[in-house]
Structure formats: structure tokens, C-alpha cells
Design an enzyme around this catalytic site. Structure first.
Site, mmCIF file in Angstrom:
data_model
loop_
_atom_site.group_PDB
_atom_site.id
_atom_site.type_symbol
_atom_site.label_atom_id
_atom_site.label_comp_id
_atom_site.label_asym_id
_atom_site.label_seq_id
_atom_site.Cartn_x
_atom_site.Cartn_y
_atom_site.Cartn_z
ATOM 1 N N CYS A 291 26.564 -57.431 -34.909
ATOM 2 C CA CYS A 291 25.555 -56.783 -34.288
ATOM 3 C C CYS A 291 24.978 -55.763 -35.203
ATOM 4 O O CYS A 291 23.759 -55.721 -35.757
ATOM 5 C CB CYS A 291 25.514 -56.267 -32.715
ATOM 6 N N HIS A 345 27.414 -52.150 -28.936
ATOM 7 C CA HIS A 345 26.406 -53.264 -29.183
ATOM 8 C C HIS A 345 25.137 -52.491 -29.445
ATOM 9 O O HIS A 345 24.752 -51.644 -28.527
ATOM 10 C CB HIS A 345 26.572 -54.201 -28.015
ATOM 11 N N HIS A 357 18.950 -59.997 -31.505
ATOM 12 C CA HIS A 357 20.255 -59.341 -31.787
ATOM 13 C C HIS A 357 21.503 -60.541 -32.255
ATOM 14 O O HIS A 357 21.085 -61.576 -31.704
ATOM 15 C CB HIS A 357 20.867 -58.415 -30.612
#
Length: 451
Positions: A291, A345, A357
């Protein structure tokens, strides 16, 4: 009369004999050299032995007592993530790998995060053999701390907990009796420690995400929440579960992107990587990235230098409230089910309640619902790429990594709304701009933890 003379004579003879004996020992006139040396040697040995006995006499010292941690935590060990200014592409997001053997090329058997509780089994030159619950393996020695340093890491990770033992325990604003009482804590209630006073008579605890205060050390007991290592499957599963509630994904055709400005150019470039692989620890837009590797590499192409991990990127740029999000903003999430306070994240807000993402190994790079981010940051300056030919050529050369990528649209500068906060790029030269770093992460309403 005769008796007196005899006694006097005997006394005189004895006296003379004593004097002669002393001279014989000291002067050696009536005693051999060997005998003299033996006497002298014996005398030196006796003196030395007496001094040694006197030196080795036991000295009474007071044993240091830890006023905070119970004795059982004296030799505690924990994982520590090294914060490096320059990180390699193999560095992963806020974690370290645990190997099957003392070799980085061997199989990964576990994942450690800041504060993971471990036991050291064997120390080597480069690796330590450790055990944590069901996982046994090897980790780089620089990623393990013990004793005082381990306790500091555990406090930072909020894994050191106090349990209230007094019925009426006051939570005060400062570490003294005269400070304001913020609240009364319930007996047997538990709270994470955030700080300890210098004299160790007070402990600062976090009652809620918006209220912290000090309690007397004597009114609580301290324990360590043992957050063990993850298996690789457990670590990936955390990300999978986070997006299970937002399982609906969208195609690019179903998404309305901005049509002009820097955000439009940025998102047009970013969305071409839809469907690419999620690679744990990766930073390649084409071969795969995690991420934060995905966001870092995207912004790098536009001249912005971000930190490597999600937790660190949460301090880049400017804070943005949840109701002021704009396309191109970074949004952050708590996906660690073992530590809900850890940011683990990051995604890019693209507008219309959606994000782009690198989600997880199952889905890869996707567009999904915004969900409930706990923080947001603005990185883009809001200015379009200027129509300067030299800068235009330089920027396009860096951005165009595939042959079939068309030149980015060159739009005129767009005005940002006065209600938003902007950051300025210090230069137009790609890969050199350092994004401003702040010391506070502004949390959105969804970050509030319930008691």
C-alpha cells in the site's frame, strides 16, 4: 644474695640472646641467606594474604527495585522497527520478517511489528533466534531490544497496561496532587501507559482517544500485553478483513475523476495501474507494491518525496478533515486487529467516496469505497504542470514508464478552494521535492475509540 645474682645473670643472658636472635634474622650474621629469604618470604605472603582478605570483604549494596514493572518483566524482549532515512525496496510496511534460518534468503515464517513480544533463544553475530508463541525463527539482531529499551518500545506501542486496583482512583491533569482531577477511574479498569514521571511515582494513561491523565503508581498494577508475532497468512488476512466490509469494487468507467488540474493528471496516471499485483514490501508500480510502496512511487513520479511506510506517511503533508477531502489526498486506516491504534494501511482518495489503493494479495490494486479512514493528509499542491517546454519534457520523461502511456494533459493552473489547506512544492524537478513533515496527525471522527 647468691640467688639474686643468679637470677640477674639468667635475665642478662636471656636478654643478650634475644638481641642476638633479632640481629641474626635482620642482619644475617649468624643465619644463612636461605633461612633469611624464607623468613622474609613468609612475612610477605602473610601480609599479602591479609590484604586480600581485607579487600574481598563483602560490600553491602542496595538492590535496585523497579517501581513500575514487576520482577517477571526484568528481562523482557521485543521487536523494534528501525527507522531509516533511506529505505530499500525490500523494506516493508512497518514490519520485519522472521526467517526459517539465519539467512535472508530462507523462508519467511513470521512477521514482527513494533512491540511484538519475543523470547531470545540464541544470539548470533547477525541474527538472533527467537520464539514468540507458536513461531520460532531468526531475525536480524538490530530488530530486537531488551530490558529498558524493550519497555520503551512496548509503551510506545501501547502494549504496557495499567489495571486500577483502588476503588477511587483519580485521573489528574498533571503528575502532582494539586493538579486538576479529570475523572475517577473504575476499579479493575485497564488503560495503556503513555508516559512515566521521572520519580516514577506517577503514570500517564490514555483513558480515551481524547482524554489522558496521570494516576499514582501505587494505585495501579502494571502488566504487558503480549502481542505475538504474526504468521504471513495472518498479516495478509488483516488487510483482507478490513476490505471485506467494503467488498464492492469499481471499474474506471464507473468512477468520475477530476477533469483538470494536478489531481486530474495525477489520478489519470495512477489509475493505469489498476489490477496490478500487491507485493508485500514492494515499491514497483508495474511488478507490484504494497500500500505505501504504491503511494510513495506514484507521488515520486510527480516530484514529491514521501516516507516509506503508512505510519510515517501519516505525518507527511498537511492534515485534512474527513469532510474536506479532495481527489489526490492520502487516507489512512487501522487494519491491525491486534493493535487498533496502529496505522497500517494507506490509500488515495479519488473523489465520490472512493479510493484507489494496493489492497491485498488477493485483489491487488483496486478502486473501492472510502470506508472509515482514521486520518487524511494533503500532498498535492493543487497546481497543474506548467506549460514550460523544458519542464514539460522533463516531467513527461519521468512519468511515462510505458510505451503506450500518452503524454499527460497540460492544464492551466486551477484555484484551490479557500477552505482547504495547500502545501507548496519547493521545486518542479522530479524526485527532489521533500514533502513537509509535521508532528501531529489530525484524526477524523472515526478514529475515536470507545471506552
Amino acid at each position: 644474695m647468691k640467688k639474686k645474682i643468679i637470677v640477674a645473670s639468667v635475665f642478662t643472658v636471656a636478654l643478650i640472646g634475644g638481641i642476638i636472635g633479632i640481629k641474626s634474622v635482620s642482619g644475617g650474621h649468624h643465619t644463612s641467606g636461605a633461612e633469611t629469604k624464607i623468613v622474609q618470604k613468609t612475612t610477605i605472603q602473610e601480609t599479602t594474604t591479609a590484604v586480600q582478605h581485607e579487600t574481598k570483604a563483602p560490600v553491602e549494596t542496595k538492590k535496585k527495585v523497579d517501581l513500575i514493572f514487576p520482577e517477571k518483566y526484568k528481562n523482557v524482549s521485543a521487536i523494534k522497527i528501525e527507522k531509516k532515512k533511506v529505505k530499500s525496496e525490500d523494506d516493508s510496511d512497518e514490519m520485519v520478517e522472521i526467517y526459517e534460518k539465519d539467512d535472508e534468503k530462507s523462508k519467511v515464517v513470521g512477521i514482527g511489528v513494533d512491540g511484538s513480544y519475543v523470547k531470545i533463544l540464541k544470539k548470533g553475530k547477525k541474527f538472533y533466534k527467537i520464539k514468540s508463541d507458536k513461531i520460532t525463527g531468526y531475525v536480524k539482531k538490530e530488530n530486537v531490544v531488551t530490558g529498558k529499551k524493550a519497555k520503551e518500545v512496548l509503551i510506545e506501542a501501547k502494549d504496557v497496561i495499567v489495571k486500577v486496583k483502588a476503588k477511587k482512583t483519580e485521573l489528574r491533569s498533571e503528575d502532582n496532587k494539586k493538579s486538576k482531577v479529570l475523572s475517577n477511574l473504575q476499579e479493575k479498569a485497564e488503560y495503556p501507559i503513555t508516559d512515566i514521571s521521572k520519580d516514577k511515582k506517577w503514570i500517564k494513561v490514555e483513558r480515551t482517544s481524547t482524554m489522558s491523565g496521570w494516576v499514582k503508581t501505587k494505585d495501579v498494577t502494571v502488566k504487558i500485553h503480549k502481542e505475538y508475532l504474526y504468521t504471513p497468512e495472518e498479516y495478509d488476512d488483516m488487510l483482507e478483513q478490513e476490505w471485506a466490509a467494503n467488498a464492492i469494487t469499481y471499474t474506471l468507467e464507473e468512477t468520475s475523476l477530476p477533469k483538470e488540474g494536478e489531481a486530474a493528471e495525477f489520478l489519470k496516471y495512477a489509475t493505469q495501474f489498476l489490477g496490478n499485483r500487491y507485493v508485500w514490501g514492494g515499491t514497483s508500480l508495474t511488478s507490484g507494491a504494497d500500500c505505501s510502496g504504491f503511494t510513495m512511487s506514484l507521488f515520486k513520479k510527480f516530484g514529491y518525496s514521501l516516507s516509506r511506510t503508512a505510519a510515517e506517511q501519516a505525518y507527511n503533508g498537511k492534515a485534512v478533515k474527513s469532510n474536506k477531502l479532495k481527489p489526490g489526498d492520502l487516507v489512512f486506516y487501522h487494519t491491525d486487529r491486534k493493535n487498533k491504534n496502529r496505522i497500517s494501511h494507506v490509500a488515495i482518495y479519488i473523489g465520490d467516496g472512493k479510493i484507489l489503493h494496493s489492497a491485498n494479495k488477493t485483489q491487488g490494486v483496486i478502486i473501492s469505497r472510502l470506508g472509515n479512514p482514521c486520518a487524511a493528509r494533503r500532498i498535492l499542491s493543487g497546481k497543474s504542470v506548467k506549460k514550460d517546454k523544458d519542464k514539460d519534457k522533463e516531467k513527461t520523461a519521468v512519468v511515462s514508464t510505458k510505451k503506450d502511456i500518452k503524454r499527460l494533459n497540460q492544464e492551466t493552473t486551477t484555484e484551490e478552494e479557500s477552505s482547504t489547506v495547500e502545501i507548496e512544492k519547493t521545486t518542479q524537478v522530479p524526485n527532489t521535492t521533500e514533502v513537509e513533515t509535521t508532528t501531529k496527525v489530525e484524526e477524523t471522527e472515526s478514529c475515536t475509540d470507545e471506552e
